[in-house]
Write an enzyme that holds these catalytic residues in place. Sequence first.
Site, short mmCIF file in Angstrom:
data_model
loop_
_atom_site.label_atom_id
_atom_site.label_comp_id
_atom_site.label_asym_id
_atom_site.label_seq_id
_atom_site.Cartn_x
_atom_site.Cartn_y
_atom_site.Cartn_z
N ALA A 118 -28.79 -42.90 30.25
CA ALA A 118 -28.99 -41.62 29.56
C ALA A 118 -28.87 -40.43 30.50
CB ALA A 118 -30.37 -41.61 28.90
N ASN A 184 -35.64 -45.37 34.42
CA ASN A 184 -34.37 -45.86 34.95
C ASN A 184 -33.42 -44.70 35.25
OD1 ASN A 184 -34.35 -48.92 34.82
ND2 ASN A 184 -35.10 -48.43 32.78
N HIS A 214 -33.47 -35.07 29.25
CA HIS A 214 -33.33 -35.18 30.71
C HIS A 214 -32.59 -33.95 31.22
CE1 HIS A 214 -34.65 -39.29 30.38
NE2 HIS A 214 -33.69 -39.54 29.50
N1 LIG Z 1 -30.34 -46.96 32.65
C1 LIG Z 1 -30.95 -46.42 31.60
O1 LIG Z 1 -30.83 -45.21 31.35
C2 LIG Z 1 -31.79 -47.28 30.70
C3 LIG Z 1 -32.23 -46.75 29.48
C4 LIG Z 1 -32.98 -47.55 28.66
C5 LIG Z 1 -33.32 -48.86 29.02
N2 LIG Z 1 -32.90 -49.33 30.21
C6 LIG Z 1 -33.27 -50.72 30.63
O2 LIG Z 1 -32.78 -51.63 29.68
C7 LIG Z 1 -33.76 -52.64 29.46
C8 LIG Z 1 -33.54 -53.25 28.10
O3 LIG Z 1 -33.75 -52.26 27.09
P1 LIG Z 1 -33.92 -52.69 25.56
O4 LIG Z 1 -34.19 -51.44 24.80
O5 LIG Z 1 -32.80 -53.57 25.13
O6 LIG Z 1 -35.27 -53.56 25.65
P2 LIG Z 1 -35.85 -54.59 24.60
O7 LIG Z 1 -37.30 -54.70 24.91
O8 LIG Z 1 -35.44 -54.24 23.21
O9 LIG Z 1 -35.12 -55.98 24.96
C9 LIG Z 1 -35.28 -56.64 26.19
C10 LIG Z 1 -34.81 -58.07 26.04
O10 LIG Z 1 -34.75 -58.70 27.32
C11 LIG Z 1 -35.44 -59.96 27.27
N3 LIG Z 1 -35.97 -60.24 28.60
C12 LIG Z 1 -36.98 -59.60 29.24
N4 LIG Z 1 -37.19 -60.15 30.44
C13 LIG Z 1 -36.27 -61.12 30.58
C14 LIG Z 1 -35.98 -62.07 31.61
N5 LIG Z 1 -36.69 -62.11 32.75
N6 LIG Z 1 -34.95 -62.92 31.42
C15 LIG Z 1 -34.24 -62.91 30.29
N7 LIG Z 1 -34.48 -62.05 29.27
C16 LIG Z 1 -35.49 -61.19 29.42
C17 LIG Z 1 -36.50 -59.77 26.21
O11 LIG Z 1 -36.97 -60.98 25.72
C18 LIG Z 1 -35.71 -58.95 25.18
O12 LIG Z 1 -34.90 -59.81 24.40
C19 LIG Z 1 -35.10 -51.90 29.63
O13 LIG Z 1 -36.14 -52.76 30.01
C20 LIG Z 1 -34.77 -50.91 30.73
O14 LIG Z 1 -35.08 -51.49 32.00
C21 LIG Z 1 -32.13 -48.59 31.05
#
Ligand SMILES: NC(=O)c1ccc[n+]([C@@H]2O[C@H](COP(=O)([O-])OP(=O)(O)OC[C@H]3O[C@@H](n4cnc5c(N)ncnc54)[C@H](O)[C@@H]3O)[C@@H](O)[C@H]2O)c1
Length: 261
Positions: A118, A184, A214
């Site tokens: 984002a 992040n 942001h």
């Molecule tokens: N770079 C960015 O701007 C940005 C923005 C938003 C989210 N993110 C990252 O993306 C991640 C995912 O976001 P989301 O909205 O899809 O989250 P979410 O909670 O909807 O989904 C996360 C998924 O990952 C699985 N999971 C968690 N730990 C795991 C592991 N050790 N091994 C395998 N699977 C695992 C969970 O069971 C779930 O299915 C967030 O945790 C965050 O770190 C980054």
Amino acid sequence: MKIALLGNGAIAKLVAQFCAERPAKYQVAAALGLPSDTASVGAHPLVATLPELLAHKPDLVVEAAGHGAVKAHGAAVLRAGFNLIIVSTGSLADQALWDEIKAAAENSTAQVKLPAGALPGVDSLAAGKLAGIDRVELKSSKPPKAWSGTPAEKTHDLSKITTPTVIFSGNAREAALAFPKNANVAATAALAGIGFEKTRVTLVADPNVTQNVHRLEADGGFGSLRLEISANPSPDNPKTSHMAALSIMRLLEHETAAIVI
Ligand SMILES: NC(=O)c1ccc[n+]([C@@H]2O[C@H](COP(=O)([O-])OP(=O)(O)OC[C@H]3O[C@@H](n4cnc5c(N)ncnc54)[C@H](O)[C@@H]3O)[C@@H](O)[C@H]2O)c1
């Protein structure tokens, strides 16, 4: 190209939809989730272990699972020679994990690709860095309830916030480590620009915003940058901006497009 997903949540679902709509270009082979993930968010199968995921011999592994997944699987994916998109960029604020991921990529044929998520202006920061950057500041404002489940709950009664309230001020490393699901973007700014220590971050609980806002400022030899994004939340996870999934899709397009921008 064949894609394997680490994660089975909001971002994985959108990436899987994107691929399903372009079957001639992308096929999601499988996804690795947690034992609590019972049903797949797409038509692809869920697997329980990394070896099962990598047995599909993907062209690219996409992490969309969180800091724990990067720690548990990131280096192993790279050591096995598979390219890896890491969206949980905040995990790389952990110096030991950064060292491990970097060494794994350097000592294999695989590459780590970091999406903008984002954060606006990643291209400007990364290019501007080549002329020297003196200052990078990021201010991230989200509705108070978006900070639930974070350290802000210990210092503030989020339900009683009626004016914009600073819940954190510090550098990008501190922000990314203390707010793993919400900062992040701070880590991405640090990685694209002048690093975790020098990047200043302010996190705000703002009852006047409904989106994740942001604001990025940078000054350097390239000139000055002032950018602000009001990012819509992801349909299935209000803590995640829709841009996170979109920026992964953009990297997937980079893998297949004749002309890349
Ligand atoms: N770079 C960015 O701007 C940005 C923005 C938003 C989210 N993110 C990252 O993306 C991640 C995912 O976001 P989301 O909205 O899809 O989250 P979410 O909670 O909807 O989904 C996360 C998924 O990952 C699985 N999971 C968690 N730990 C795991 C592991 N050790 N091994 C395998 N699977 C695992 C969970 O069971 C779930 O299915 C967030 O945790 C965050 O770190 C980054």
